[in-house]
Scaffold this motif. Structure first.
Motif, mmCIF file in Angstrom:
data_model
loop_
_atom_site.group_PDB
_atom_site.id
_atom_site.type_symbol
_atom_site.label_atom_id
_atom_site.label_comp_id
_atom_site.label_asym_id
_atom_site.label_seq_id
_atom_site.Cartn_x
_atom_site.Cartn_y
_atom_site.Cartn_z
ATOM 1 N N LEU B 261 90.904 104.485 34.096
ATOM 2 C CA LEU B 261 90.073 103.573 34.878
ATOM 3 C C LEU B 261 89.996 103.954 36.365
ATOM 4 C CD1 LEU B 261 90.774 101.914 32.247
ATOM 5 C CD2 LEU B 261 90.626 99.871 33.642
ATOM 6 N N GLY B 263 87.874 105.696 37.789
ATOM 7 C CA GLY B 263 86.489 105.624 38.245
ATOM 8 C C GLY B 263 86.012 104.205 38.467
ATOM 9 N N GLN B 264 86.828 103.238 38.093
ATOM 10 C CA GLN B 264 86.498 101.831 38.320
ATOM 11 C C GLN B 264 86.828 101.521 39.772
ATOM 12 O OE1 GLN B 264 86.978 98.386 39.481
ATOM 13 N NE2 GLN B 264 88.987 98.573 38.488
ATOM 14 N N ILE B 265 85.823 101.486 40.640
ATOM 15 C CA ILE B 265 86.094 101.345 42.071
ATOM 16 C C ILE B 265 85.707 99.967 42.601
ATOM 17 C CG2 ILE B 265 85.884 103.834 42.504
ATOM 18 C CD1 ILE B 265 83.086 103.291 43.651
ATOM 19 N N THR B 266 85.260 99.096 41.694
ATOM 20 C CA THR B 266 84.879 97.748 42.139
ATOM 21 C C THR B 266 86.095 97.021 42.703
ATOM 22 O OG1 THR B 266 83.251 97.709 40.370
ATOM 23 C CG2 THR B 266 83.785 95.593 41.401
ATOM 24 N N ALA B 370 84.871 93.715 35.711
ATOM 25 C CA ALA B 370 85.056 94.997 36.411
ATOM 26 C C ALA B 370 85.965 95.918 35.605
ATOM 27 C CB ALA B 370 85.640 94.770 37.805
ATOM 28 N N PHE B 371 87.069 95.369 35.105
ATOM 29 C CA PHE B 371 88.047 96.196 34.391
ATOM 30 C C PHE B 371 87.530 96.667 33.025
ATOM 31 C CE2 PHE B 371 91.666 93.629 36.608
ATOM 32 C CZ PHE B 371 91.433 94.310 37.784
ATOM 33 N N CYS B 372 86.686 95.853 32.411
ATOM 34 C CA CYS B 372 86.305 96.098 31.018
ATOM 35 C C CYS B 372 84.898 96.684 30.867
ATOM 36 C CB CYS B 372 86.404 94.794 30.232
ATOM 37 S SG CYS B 372 88.082 94.113 30.260
ATOM 38 N N ALA B 373 84.290 97.047 31.972
ATOM 39 C CA ALA B 373 82.882 97.450 31.943
ATOM 40 C C ALA B 373 82.599 98.628 31.015
ATOM 41 C CB ALA B 373 82.394 97.780 33.352
ATOM 42 N N ASP B 374 83.575 99.491 30.832
ATOM 43 C CA ASP B 374 83.318 100.695 30.028
ATOM 44 C C ASP B 374 83.505 100.460 28.528
ATOM 45 O OD1 ASP B 374 86.055 100.544 29.776
ATOM 46 O OD2 ASP B 374 86.359 102.709 29.932
ATOM 47 N N ASP B 378 87.445 104.628 28.319
ATOM 48 C CA ASP B 378 88.400 105.464 29.056
ATOM 49 C C ASP B 378 89.778 105.417 28.366
ATOM 50 O OD1 ASP B 378 89.189 107.151 31.096
ATOM 51 O OD2 ASP B 378 88.594 105.813 32.710
ATOM 52 N N VAL B 407 76.684 97.159 35.764
ATOM 53 C CA VAL B 407 77.816 97.380 36.676
ATOM 54 C C VAL B 407 77.405 97.003 38.096
ATOM 55 C CG1 VAL B 407 79.269 99.158 37.758
ATOM 56 C CG2 VAL B 407 78.902 99.191 35.278
ATOM 57 N N ASN B 411 78.984 94.249 40.517
ATOM 58 C CA ASN B 411 79.458 94.557 41.872
ATOM 59 C C ASN B 411 78.902 93.551 42.882
ATOM 60 O OD1 ASN B 411 80.857 96.796 40.995
ATOM 61 N ND2 ASN B 411 79.270 98.261 41.579
#
Lengths: 548, 548
Positions: B261, B263-266, B370-374, B378, B407, B411
Motif C-alpha cells: 500500500l 502507493g496509497q498516498i491519501t 482510502a486503504f481499501c481502494a485497490d 496489492d 480515488v 481524495n
C-alpha cells in the motif's frame, strides 16, 4: 435552458459592461496586431495622468508598498491608476474574466481611512492592487475556470488565498484568463476568448496563468497570482518576461481554489506570484506566510517565512551553481544559451558546474500518467451540463482509465523518481571544489520562447520541477534578437525527434521582442533560499549589464 | 521451491540460532501465561548483573544518553544489557523478527573507541540501543513485514531512518514483529507468531507496531520506532503503557521503509517513536531532525526541530485545553474517564472546555475507502508467490476496486473533511475565556484497553488524527483496577450499535494491569508544541499523583 453560446455571450456582455467607457480607447485608435510591443501603449492614450503612468510603471513592488505605507500614494489613486491601465490592456490582449472594480474601490477607500485614522497599515500589502487567476474565488463572482458550464454560480466566500491577501492589506480587483481545463499552456477558451502576448501580439502569453502573464506584463497589475501544476506560473512568466515563483506543494494556501482534477494529489497544483520585480515575489511570500495560512488551509504546513535563510542565501559568498544547459531530450533555442552565458559571465567567483539532465522523458511519462489517470472523466463531467466544446488540453480523454491499483503503482514510480533525483542532486558534491552539492541550479526557462497560438508547447523544463517538487524562480534576462539568435543553427545530432521538431520550428524573425528567461531552482521547501539566490544572481546580472 | 511452511520454519530457526544460549531461561523456569505482569521477570533470572538491571531499568532516555555521553556507561555494556533483557523478553512475549546483535556489538565498540579517542560523542543518540519495526531495512537482513513470500531477500542498504539514527550515534540491534499486511491492530502472523502483552499475557499488545510495544514495555529496548497509518504507533503505546508519538505526514523520513500500500498516498503511513519516557520521544525527534533527513528523503519537508516552540509550549502559563470525552460513536471504557479526570484535577489554572466530537463515523468511512481502494490487489500480490495464508487485516480484498476517478473523488472527500475539522478546531475560540482556540486536545488513548487476541479493535480514537494529520502523543496514566473500573455500568442510551457491543464486552476482571493512556493532540506539523504540552500535562499529573 440556455445554450453554451448564449451563456458565454451573456457572460462576455456582463464583463464588457463593467469596463467604464471613459477607460476605453476608440477602436480606430487601437494599434493593429503585429510583432510590435503594446506594453507602453496605455501610457500614450491620454486616459492615465502623468502621475498615474508613474504609479503603474513602478515595477518594484517594494517601492510601491513603501509609498502606499507612507501615504505618498493613496490606495484609491493607486487602484484607479491600475484599473485604467487594466481596462486599456484588456482591449489589447484580453486578460480579464471577472471584474471587481467596485468592491476594490470600497476596500481601497477603507484602507486609506484606516491609515489616516490609525497611522498604521492594515498589513504588509497595504493598498496594493492585485490580480488573481480565475480559479481563486472572490465573493460575488463566478469561478468558471474556462468552463461555460460553471457560469452563473457566484461564490459565497473568498478562497483562502484571497482572504489572506486581503488581511495583508491587498486589494484584489480583477480575475484573469486561463485555458479551459487549466491543463494547457496557451490561454484561450470559448467563454472568454484568447489572451495575447503584449510583447508581440502575434504570439500567445503561455499558460495556464496566461491572463496574469499578459496583464502583469502590460503593467495593468503590479502583482498577480497564478497556479502551477506543470509550469503554469513559470511558462507565462517566462513567455511574458516576468518574475515568477513556483513554491513547493501547499506552501501557499490553495484551499478554496476551483479546479478540475482536485482529487489528483500525486502532483498537486500550487499557487505562486508573478510580478515585474523580484521584490514582488518576496513581498508576496512574506505577506502570505505572515498571515499563518495553515490556520485556514489544512494542507499548508506551518512553515513561517524564514528571513534568516533568505538573508543567508542573498549574501552567501561562495555559491556552488549547477547549470543544466539542456534536458537531454530537447535542446533550448539559441537565445537561452546566450542568456545563461550572460548570467554566468556576471556571476563572479562562484563554483559553476554542469548539471547532468536526469531521465527527462521518463519524468514526463510519470507526470502525464498522474494527470490522465481518470481517463478524462473529471473534465468530461465538467463540460457535460451545457455540452460545450472541449478545447485543447492535456487530459486522459480517450485513454483507458487507471484502476486504483494502477494509480498506486504510478504513485510509487513518482516517489522513486523523486528519490533518484534527490540523490542525483546530492551527487553534484563530486563535481564541486569544496565537496558540497550545488546550492542552486540554473536552467532555461523554457525550450522555446513565446510562439504563435496553436503550436502546443514543450513543458519539460518546468514540469520536471513539479514532479520532484522543488521551488523555482523565473528571471527575465533577455529578448529574442533575430540578428544574434536567427537562423536554424543545427542540422544534425539531434537528441530526439522532439528535439529535431522544435529546432526546425525556430524562426527568430517572427519572434521579435519575445522574452528570454531562466529559472533558478533550489531544494524542496526552500522558497526563501531560492528567492535569495535569485536575487543574488539577478543583481549580479543587472550590475554586469550596466557595466557593458 | 520451498513451501511457505518450510520457509517460515527456516526463518524461525535462523532467528532462534541468533539468541545466545546463555541468555535463555530454561523452559521449566518460565512463568505460565496468566494475567500477571512479566515486566520484572528478566531482572530476577540472574542473567543480568545488578548493574545491567540498573541500566535496562533507566526509563528516562535523557538520563541514559547523559551517562553514555559522559562515559559512565559504555555503549558496549549498555548494548549487552539490553541484548540480555531482549532475549529473555523474547521468550516471554515474542517481539522479535530479525536479530542484529553482531552488527550492533561492532558498532557499539566503535562508538566507545571514538568517544575515548576524540572525547566527543558521534551524535545526540550516542550509544543508545534502538529497536525498529520490521519495516525498516537494516543491511543484511530481510524486511518480511509478516509476508513469508518476502523472506530471503536481504536488504543491501539501510532505510533512511536507520541511516539517520546511526549517524546520530544510535545502535539498532533488533527488528520487531507486526501483523502480516500491517493493516491490523494485533501483532500476529504465520511467519513469526504472536506477540503478547507483557503486562498481562492473556492480552495482546495492540498493533501494528506491537513488537515495539511489547519489547519496550519489557525494558528490552529503551527506544523503538514504529509506524502509524491508523494508530499503529499509538495503539501499542496505549495498550502497553508507553509514551508514543505520531508525527505528521513525512516529518520523519519514511524513505526505504518496506510496506504494501505504499502507493496509497491519501493517508500516508508515518513513523514515530515509542519509549518508557517522554524524553525518549523528544530526544528521538530532535536527533532525527538534526540529521537534516530532507537531504535523504524527498518527502520530508525541511523543518528543523523548533526548540523555541517546544520551550514555549512546555512553559506556557495559560493553556486552552479541549477535552473530547468520547468520539460520539463509541464511548471509551470506564477507566479512561477516570484517567482524564485525574489528569484534569492536576492541571491547575488552565481553561478547560469540552471538545465536541466531529463526524467520527464519516471520518472512518473516508479512512477505510482510502486503504481499501485497490480492492486488496496489492496485498493479494504480496501473498501470491508462496500461496501463504492471509491473516486478518483491514484490506479491500473481496471489495470492488475503485477507478482512478473514484480515488480522486475520495481524495476530495478527505480534503474537505480536513478543512471542516480545522474549522471545527478553530471554532473552539467561541468556548474559551480569552477567545483563542484550544492549544491542545486531550482524548482517550483508545475506546478499550488491551484485550485478548481475536477481538478486533476499535481504532477511531487514533484513526481520526491520521485522517486530519495532526500530531499526537500517548501518555500512560493508569492501569485497569477491577475494584474501581469493574462491572458494566451502562444499560442503555448507547451512541451506536458499536457502542453497545464494546460496552457489553467490558470485563475489568480479565484486564488486570492493562494500561490506560490518553492522547495529547496538537495542530498540524506542531510536533514540538504537542511534545511540550504533553510534558507540561504529564509533569503536572505526576506531581499531583505524588501529593495524593
Amino acid at each position: 435552458m440556455s445554450t453554451w453560446q448564449q451563456v458565454a455571450e451573456s457572460k462576455r456582455a456582463q464583463r464588457e459592461a463593467l469596463i467604464p467607457e471613459a477607460y476605453k480607447v476608440p477602436a480606430s485608435s487601437l494599434p493593429a496586431v503585429s510583432t510590435d510591443s503594446v506594453v507602453d501603449f496605455p501610457s500614450k492614450t491620454g486616459i492615465l495622468t502623468a502621475r498615474e503612468v508613474q504609479i503603474t510603471e513602478t515595477d518594484d513592488v517594494s517601492v510601491l508598498l513603501a509609498k502606499l505605507a507612507s501615504g505618498e500614494y493613496t490606495a484609491v489613486e493607486v487602484l484607479e491608476s491600475f484599473i485604467k491601465r487594466t481596462c486599456i490592456a484588456h482591449q489589447l490582449v484580453n486578460p480579464l474574466t471577472e471584474i471587481h472594480f467596485e468592491d476594490a474601490r470600497k476596500l481601497a477607500a477603507e484602507l486609506d481611512a484606516e491609515l489616516k485614522s490609525t497611522g498604521k497599515v492594515r498589513g504588509p500589502l497595504h493598498g496594493l492592487p492585485m490580480s488573481v487567476k480565475d480559479q481563486f474565488q472572490i465573493k460575488g463572482s463566478d469561478s468558471t475556470i474556462g468552463y461555460i458550464s460553471y457560469a452563473n454560480k457566484p461564490s459565497d466566500s473568498d478562497s483562502v488565498l484571497v482572504e489572506v491577501i486581503k488581511k495583508a492589506g491587498a486589494v484584489p480587483f480583477v480575475k484573469t484568463n486561463l485555458p479551459q481545463t487549466i491543463m494547457y499552456s496557451e490561454t484561450s477558451n470559448t467563454l472568454w476568448g484568447t489572451t495575447l502576448n503584449p510583447h508581440n501580439r502575434t504570439l500567445h502569453p503561455g499558460g495556464s496563468s496566461g491572463g496574469e502573464g499578459a496583464l502583469v506584463a502590460m503593467k495593468g497589475s503590479p502583482l498577480g497570482v497564478g497556479t502551477d501544476v506543470g509550469g503554469s506560473v513559470r511558462i507565462p512568466a517566462a513567455l511574458c518576461g516576468l518574475f515568477g515563483l513556483r513554491p513547493c506543494s501547499h506552501r501557499f494556501p490553495y484551499e478554496g481554489a476551483v479546479n478540475t482534477l482536485l482529487g489528483q494529489i500525486t502532483i498537486p497544483s500550487v499557487l505562486g506570484p508573478l510580478s515585474r520585480s523580484l521584490s514582488g515575489l518576496t513581498e508576496f511570500s512574506k505577506a502570505v506566510l505572515a498571515q499563518q495560512p495553515w490556520l485556514l488551509d489544512p494542507q499548508t504546513p506551518s512553515m513561517p517565512w524564514n528571513e534568516e535563510r533568505f538573508q543567508q542565501a542573498r549574501t552567501q559568498k561562495k555559491l556552488n551553481v549547477g547549470v543544466m544547459w539542456h534536458d537531454g531530450h530537447v535542446k533550448p533555442m539559441p537565445p537561452y544559451e546566450r542568456a545563461i552565458k550572460e548570467v554566468l559571465a556576471s556571476l563572479g567567483e562562484h563554483d559553476i558546474v554542469d548539471f547532468e539532465p536526469y531521465k527527462t522523458k521518463e519524468a514526463m511519462g510519470i507526470l502525464v500518467e498522474a494527470f490522465c489517470a481518470d481517463g478524462g472523466k473529471d473534465i468530461s463531467e465538467s463540460i457535460a451540463p451545457l455540452k460545450e466544446p472541449l478545447g485543447p488540453c492535456l487530459s486522459g480523454i480517450g485513454q483507458k482509465e487507471y484502476t486504483a491499483f494502477e494509480v498506486w503503482q504510478a504513485n510509487k514510480r513518482k516517489l522513486a523518481f523523486q528519490k533518484e533525483y534527490l540523490d542525483h542532486w546530492n551527487a553534484t558534491a563530486r563535481q564541486t571544489k569544496d565537496g558540497r552539492p550545488i546550492d542552486l541550479l540554473i536552467v532555461p526557462g523554457m525550450a522555446y520562447t513565446a510562439i504563435a497560438p496553436g503550436n502546443d508547447i514543450y513543458v519539460a523544463y518546468t514540469g520536471i520541477f513539479n514532479l520532484v517538487d522543488y521551488p523555482a524562480v523565473v528571471l527575465p534576462i533577455s529578448k529574442v534578437n533575430p540578428a544574434v539568435d536567427g537562423g536554424a543553427t543545427r542540422s544534425g545530432g539531434f537528441l530526439s525527434e522532439d528535439d529535431e521538431k522544435w529546432s526546425k520550428k525556430w524562426d527568430a524573425e517572427k519572434l521579435v521582442n519575445a522574452p528570454v528567461c531562466i529559472q533558478i531552482v533550489g531544494r524542496r521547501y526552500e522558497e526563501e533560499a531560492v528567492l535569495g539566490y535569485a536575487e543574488q544572481v539577478y543583481d549580479a546580472f543587472t550590475a554586469g549589464s550596466k557595466k557593458t
